[in-house]
Design an enzyme around this catalytic site. Structure first.
Site, short mmCIF file in Angstrom:
data_model
loop_
_atom_site.label_atom_id
_atom_site.label_comp_id
_atom_site.label_asym_id
_atom_site.label_seq_id
_atom_site.Cartn_x
_atom_site.Cartn_y
_atom_site.Cartn_z
N HIS A 208 50.08 -26.13 110.60
CA HIS A 208 49.74 -27.22 111.54
C HIS A 208 50.05 -26.71 112.94
CE1 HIS A 208 50.09 -31.85 112.29
NE2 HIS A 208 49.28 -31.25 113.13
N GLU A 288 42.47 -33.45 115.37
CA GLU A 288 42.51 -34.66 116.21
C GLU A 288 43.26 -34.37 117.51
OE1 GLU A 288 44.40 -36.84 112.99
OE2 GLU A 288 46.18 -37.12 114.20
N ARG A 292 48.81 -38.47 124.24
CA ARG A 292 50.12 -38.93 124.76
C ARG A 292 51.03 -37.73 124.91
NH1 ARG A 292 50.18 -39.38 119.13
NH2 ARG A 292 51.93 -38.27 118.21
N VAL A 295 56.82 -36.06 120.99
CA VAL A 295 58.27 -35.88 120.78
C VAL A 295 58.64 -34.44 121.06
CG1 VAL A 295 60.08 -35.84 119.01
CG2 VAL A 295 58.42 -37.72 119.06
N ARG A 338 64.37 -32.16 114.89
CA ARG A 338 64.57 -33.59 115.07
C ARG A 338 65.78 -33.99 114.22
NH1 ARG A 338 58.69 -36.57 115.36
NH2 ARG A 338 57.49 -34.80 116.19
C1 MV4 Z 1 43.85 -32.16 107.13
C2 MV4 Z 1 44.57 -31.30 106.28
C3 MV4 Z 1 43.86 -30.49 105.39
N1 MV4 Z 1 42.51 -30.52 105.37
N2 MV4 Z 1 42.52 -32.16 107.09
C4 MV4 Z 1 47.53 -34.66 108.61
C5 MV4 Z 1 47.59 -35.73 109.66
C6 MV4 Z 1 46.76 -35.26 110.73
N3 MV4 Z 1 47.62 -34.74 111.77
C7 MV4 Z 1 45.85 -34.23 110.13
N4 MV4 Z 1 46.43 -33.86 108.88
C8 MV4 Z 1 45.82 -33.01 108.04
N5 MV4 Z 1 44.49 -32.99 107.98
C9 MV4 Z 1 41.85 -31.35 106.23
N6 MV4 Z 1 40.51 -31.37 106.19
C10 MV4 Z 1 45.98 -31.31 106.34
C11 MV4 Z 1 46.58 -32.15 107.25
C12 MV4 Z 1 48.03 -32.13 107.34
C13 MV4 Z 1 48.80 -32.59 106.29
C14 MV4 Z 1 48.19 -33.12 105.17
C15 MV4 Z 1 48.98 -33.55 104.15
C16 MV4 Z 1 50.37 -33.47 104.23
C17 MV4 Z 1 50.96 -32.99 105.35
C18 MV4 Z 1 50.19 -32.55 106.40
C19 MV4 Z 1 50.77 -32.05 107.56
C20 MV4 Z 1 49.99 -31.61 108.58
C21 MV4 Z 1 48.59 -31.66 108.48
#
Ligand code: MV4
Length: 445
Positions: A208, A288, A292, A295, A338
């Site tokens: 991430h 996305e 804002r 943290v 955190r």
């Molecule tokens: C995803 C993904 C995997 N594949 N979209 C999580 C919330 C938002 N910030 C976007 N997120 C994700 N979108 C696709 N197509 C994985 C995440 C993701 C995530 C997903 C499940 C559990 C923890 C996560 C942590 C960061 C991002």
């Protein structure tokens, strides 16, 4: 420049903004609920108004009361912090209609990017990779099945009005896709008053990575490099670091440039974060925008030397950015933990209570952003974050050693915290080697 700013928030971010105001010679007007009455950080504000009962819906989320406090406090601007009303486009619009500067993006850009399908369209326009998925909202089951056949399972069903993981469901086949669509739409309607959902290929066990951006009113947009936020649990980030240690420089530069293109295409201004996921082949995909301050903004401040809150205030007052992209370095390594009042042995449930003993670590490169003190009562009404421990050193290895040393000094008694888990994380080889993914914490502990 503004003479007085109202801070429509509480806790550590309210204190962070008060501090930035004081350094800019701006008077600060704080607001607080009855649960926050007597919190020490309020003493540092020039004025403080009680706006209601403890529940957020009776205080920090009440737009009319925030605006009333702004009128009484005779402020020129409002800083929303994060959470609460920070990404509420209606609130930003109300501020504008009351001739009060909202310290954040224009409500038009906030609304456009808050709709995840429209954000994907803007990303496409800006030639930013999005995850293969549906072209817009899913309107019927047949369309969903066709998209899934094209991109292949597993697929993620996402709420267009969601974000931060809310309203997401994984489908592994046609059956679970059909049931998932119905459930996700119903949840989205209930949670966001918008049942719209879309599909994306589910990128399994991603990293991430998010990019900090700053944009002024003259169309200048800069990035302050990236943050790795992979260490999280149920979409609650626990550890963030800058830069992303194990990403090749070419990938880092491409991600940061993509973020700038997207923010320009969205006619965004002020601070924002563009979120990506990165797969095992270092292919990155736009997910996305967080419209804002976040943290975890301090780790970006440490590696660039930029005071992000001060820059937000300057940009909102109409000043042009004081630097070009080439003037923003990426020096050293910063890691943020955190510190939450949660009980790891009880599914990380919030653990309100009174801090009876507090020994905060210090020394070269140690920063603790927090509003708490001995005798402080962690309220059950708000999130459980006690503060953020940030370390900054010339190399990641030194930053890790500093974090471990700081954690050994850190004493918090009276509430259970995530400190014991943190010590395990920073001593785990996967974290040190950078081979973790977003499911690491759930899988390991
Ligand atoms: C995803 C993904 C995997 N594949 N979209 C999580 C919330 C938002 N910030 C976007 N997120 C994700 N979108 C696709 N197509 C994985 C995440 C993701 C995530 C997903 C499940 C559990 C923890 C996560 C942590 C960061 C991002």
């Amino acid at each position: 420049m503004f003479q007085r700013i109202l801070i429509a928030n509480r806790g550590e971010i309210a204190l962070r903004i008060i501090r930035a105001c004081r350094e800019l010679g701006i008077q600060s007007v704080a607001v607080y609920s009855e649960a926050d009455r007597g919190a020490h950080y309020l003493d540092l504000a020039d004025e403080a108004y009680c706006i209601g009962r403890p529940a957020s819906t009776d205080s920090y989320l009440m737009i009319n009361r925030i605006i009333s406090a702004a009128e009484i406090g005779n402020v020129q601007a409002i800083h929303p912090g994060y959470g609460f009303l920070a990404e509420n486009a209606h609130f930003a619009e109300v501020c504008r209609s009351c001739n009060i500067e909202f310290i954040g993006p224009p409500h038009e850009a906030m609304a456009k990017l808050g709709d995840k399908v429209s954000a994907r369209e803007i990303a496409d326009e800006a030639r930013v990779h999005v995850v293969p998925g549906s072209d817009g909202l899913i309107t019927d089951e047949k369309q969903a099945l066709e998209v899934a056949a094209r991109i292949g399972y597993p697929v993620l069903i996402k709420a267009t009005a969601g974000g931060g993981g809310r309203g997401m469901r994984v489908a592994h086949n046609d059956i679970s896709l059909k049931t998932g669509l119905k459930a996700a739409s119903a949840e989205a309607e209930k949670a966001f008053k918008n049942a719209g959902v879309y599909l994306e290929k589910y990128i399994e066990r991603p990293r991430h990575i998010e990019v900090q951006v700053l944009a002024d009113h003259e169309g200048e947009v800069v990035h302050l490099w990236e943050r790795d936020c992979t260490m999280q649990r149920r979409h609650q980030k626990l550890v963030e670091e800058a830069p992303a240690a194990h990403l090749p420089l070419s990938v880092r530069e491409d991600i940061c440039k993509a973020a700038v293109r997207l923010i320009k295409a969205a006619h965004y201004t002020n601070a924002g974060t563009v979120e990506f996921i990165v797969d095992k082949d270092n292919q990155f995909y736009f997910i996305e925008v967080n419209a804002r301050i976040q943290v975890e903004h301090p780790v970006s401040e440490m590696i660039t030397g930029v005071d992000l809150i001060a820059q937000q205030i300057r940009v909102a007052s109409g000043e042009p950015l004081p630097f070009k992209q080439r003037g923003i370095p990426c020096n050293g390594a910063a890691i943020e933990l955190r510190v939450n009042a949660e009980d790891p042995d009880n599914d990380f449930r919030g653990c309100p209570g009174t801090i009876t003993k507090l020994r905060v670590p210090g020394g070269l490169g140690v920063r603790f952003d927090s509003h708490v003190h001995e005798g402080y009562r962690i309220s059950p009404y708000y999130d459980s974050m006690i503060g953020k421990l940030i370390v900054y050193k010339p190399t990641r290895e030194q930053a890790l050693a500093c974090m471990r040393r700081a954690l050994d000094e850190f004493v918090i008694e009276g509430v259970k915290t995530t400190l014991p888990l943190a010590k395990k994380i920073f001593n785990h080889s996967a974290f040190v080697e950078g081979t973790v993914d977003t499911t690491f914490i759930e899988r390991t502990w």
